[in-house]
Design an enzyme around this catalytic site. Sequence first.
Site, PDB file in Angstrom:
ATOM      1  N   ASP A 201      47.179  35.551  42.996  1.00 22.47           N
ATOM      2  CA  ASP A 201      47.471  36.704  42.150  1.00 22.47           C
ATOM      3  C   ASP A 201      48.410  36.287  41.017  1.00 22.47           C
ATOM      4  O   ASP A 201      49.327  35.493  41.223  1.00 22.47           O
ATOM      5  CB  ASP A 201      48.134  37.776  43.024  1.00 22.47           C
ATOM      6  CG  ASP A 201      48.301  39.090  42.311  1.00 22.47           C
ATOM      7  OD1 ASP A 201      47.285  39.681  41.914  1.00 22.47           O
ATOM      8  OD2 ASP A 201      49.456  39.538  42.152  1.00 22.47           O
ATOM      9  N   GLU A 253      44.344  34.014  39.062  1.00 20.85           N
ATOM     10  CA  GLU A 253      44.308  35.088  38.066  1.00 20.85           C
ATOM     11  C   GLU A 253      45.258  34.669  36.959  1.00 20.85           C
ATOM     12  O   GLU A 253      46.474  34.679  37.137  1.00 20.85           O
ATOM     13  CB  GLU A 253      44.766  36.405  38.702  1.00 20.85           C
ATOM     14  CG  GLU A 253      44.601  37.578  37.763  1.00 20.85           C
ATOM     15  CD  GLU A 253      45.390  38.822  38.181  1.00 20.85           C
ATOM     16  OE1 GLU A 253      45.069  39.893  37.669  1.00 20.85           O
ATOM     17  OE2 GLU A 253      46.338  38.713  38.977  1.00 20.85           O
TER      18      GLU A 253
HETATM   19  C1  GLC Z   1      47.162  41.593  39.963  1.00 18.69           C
HETATM   20  C2  GLC Z   1      46.273  42.471  40.817  1.00 18.69           C
HETATM   21  C3  GLC Z   1      46.637  43.907  40.576  1.00 18.69           C
HETATM   22  C4  GLC Z   1      48.097  44.117  40.942  1.00 18.69           C
HETATM   23  C5  GLC Z   1      48.982  43.137  40.167  1.00 18.69           C
HETATM   24  C6  GLC Z   1      50.388  43.131  40.692  1.00 18.69           C
HETATM   25  O1  GLC Z   1      46.930  41.766  38.620  1.00 18.69           O
HETATM   26  O2  GLC Z   1      44.932  42.199  40.517  1.00 18.69           O
HETATM   27  O3  GLC Z   1      45.826  44.793  41.294  1.00 18.69           O
HETATM   28  O4  GLC Z   1      48.476  45.436  40.665  1.00 18.69           O
HETATM   29  O5  GLC Z   1      48.509  41.824  40.295  1.00 18.69           O
HETATM   30  O6  GLC Z   1      50.457  42.465  41.909  1.00 18.69           O
END
Ligand code: GLC
Length: 538
Positions: A201, A253
């Site tokens: 993440d 991500e």
């Molecule tokens: C990422 C996740 C999202 C979450 C954020 C904070 O972007 O995909 O859903 O709210 O992280 O952890």
Amino acid sequence: MKWWQDAVFYQIYPRSFGAAKTLDGTGDLTGITCRLDYLSDLGIDALWICPVFQSPQVDHGYDVSDYRAIDPIFGSLRDLDDLVAQAHLRGIKVVLDVVPSHTSNQHEWFENAINHGPGSAARHRYLFLDGTEPPTDVQSSFGGSAWTRVTEADGSAGQWYFHMHDAHQPDLNWAEPSVLEDFEGIYAFWLDRGIDGFRIDVADHLTKDVSRNDVATGKELLEHGSKSRTHEVLRSLRTLADSYPRDIALVGEVGAEGPELELYVRPDELPMVFNFPFMHAGWNAERLRQTINDALRLRELTGVTPTWVTDSHDEPRSPSRYSSDRRRGARRARAMALVLLSLPGVPFIYQGQELGLPNVDDIPEELLQDPIWERSGHTNRGRDGCRVPLPWSGNAPAFGFFGAQVRPSSPRRRTAKPWLPQPPWFADYAVSAQLENDDSNLALFARLLALRREHVGLRRGTLTWLESTNEVLAFERQCDSDVISVIVNLSDHDVPLPPGEIVARSWSGPDADGKLAPDSAVWIRPAALDRSPAVAKT
Ligand code: GLC
């Protein structure tokens, strides 16, 4: 070739996928296990399961209070082991979603930081600063200030901590080496239990200088440069994954773009990152062509595996993004499925995408759950519209979301309510109805996935652009004698099709008749003797 380099991933948002044992509104792990045959019949290779760790659920699991425990709303460690074993029996891999940039404010580490007071080693593991006012004006990405003040043990107004997202998600201080040591232990804990990989993440959100006040948002504080500690951390996690005798998938991500993105996607760092530019290219041929070229160029430069994603738990569902007209949006999303599943690399399907679900844009305000709604002062409805629990059966209460393991006659099962309301029109999209219909969205995805398995050209072939007008995407995938042309019409008029056998098409109804209508796509096996020009100019 590693298993994940041409796998098709299916993203599960466990709150909304399906429930088996529980009737309290959310899905559970056994609800996934019970539905593995559905996923296996669909033809996917791997699951990415959004966080199921212990969490107060303020950001629905992205606020973790214990990275080694399963949240009781989803089940137990045993349920997870069972899910993994059952998935493996069907040849499906399982990737978990670990959140390293921040914890829940109820994590023991944060509670220690509060209890041990300013200057303590425990406090140094988070990003605290002094001040009578928020130390900077930086805004959190969920809205509002990125700073929250704590009350010290003696009851006095204390230091401020930084949170990129909600106030219940304090950011960790990745300059502190013990944080990495802890996460190495957490990653090893799951790998030792047989997990096949991780989604990381906000992987580029690890190190930042929060004392800076020359930027408006937390995102602008991120340090992407090659010397940033974030890269060091990601390399360490990579080394850990590589120390296992099996291939571990890592997908990050990462919001960075261009040369900054290139610093993350490297053979010794993140072998895959989500392709957000592709997702945001929308229904636009030029932007799609550009993002495809960019991803392929990056693959050439660094040897990493491109990913393709149009939908996720953070974005309005793509049929609604492609057009405000529901029928047109649906046609376009079906056509995009032929693009998503024919590009070189790794496609991600978000649960419900295979059903063609549109976004639910009219959830009553008082029922909205995403913390963004409150933090934005009710100006941003947040992401609930793409997270509504899936419809499994058109006739059953809550469209069959609940109780695969609860007796159907149980009155509680008949009256259980999902955590977000499902609109009545979800009945038209229910799995049960789509399984009966050869032209359904679900049937289309299953057909495309079966063809992708059958055609090595689609999985591993080269990609060559074919001559076409600007508003048509046309490319060929080839591996030895296996050749498939992919043609997508993003214009508002018919375009002529080249000769060949249509092996898949996005629409239901009459055949193509030598022409491709707007908002549609085909996969063609080109006629052996006449393979060019592939698409005549109009
Ligand atoms: C990422 C996740 C999202 C979450 C954020 C904070 O972007 O995909 O859903 O709210 O992280 O952890």
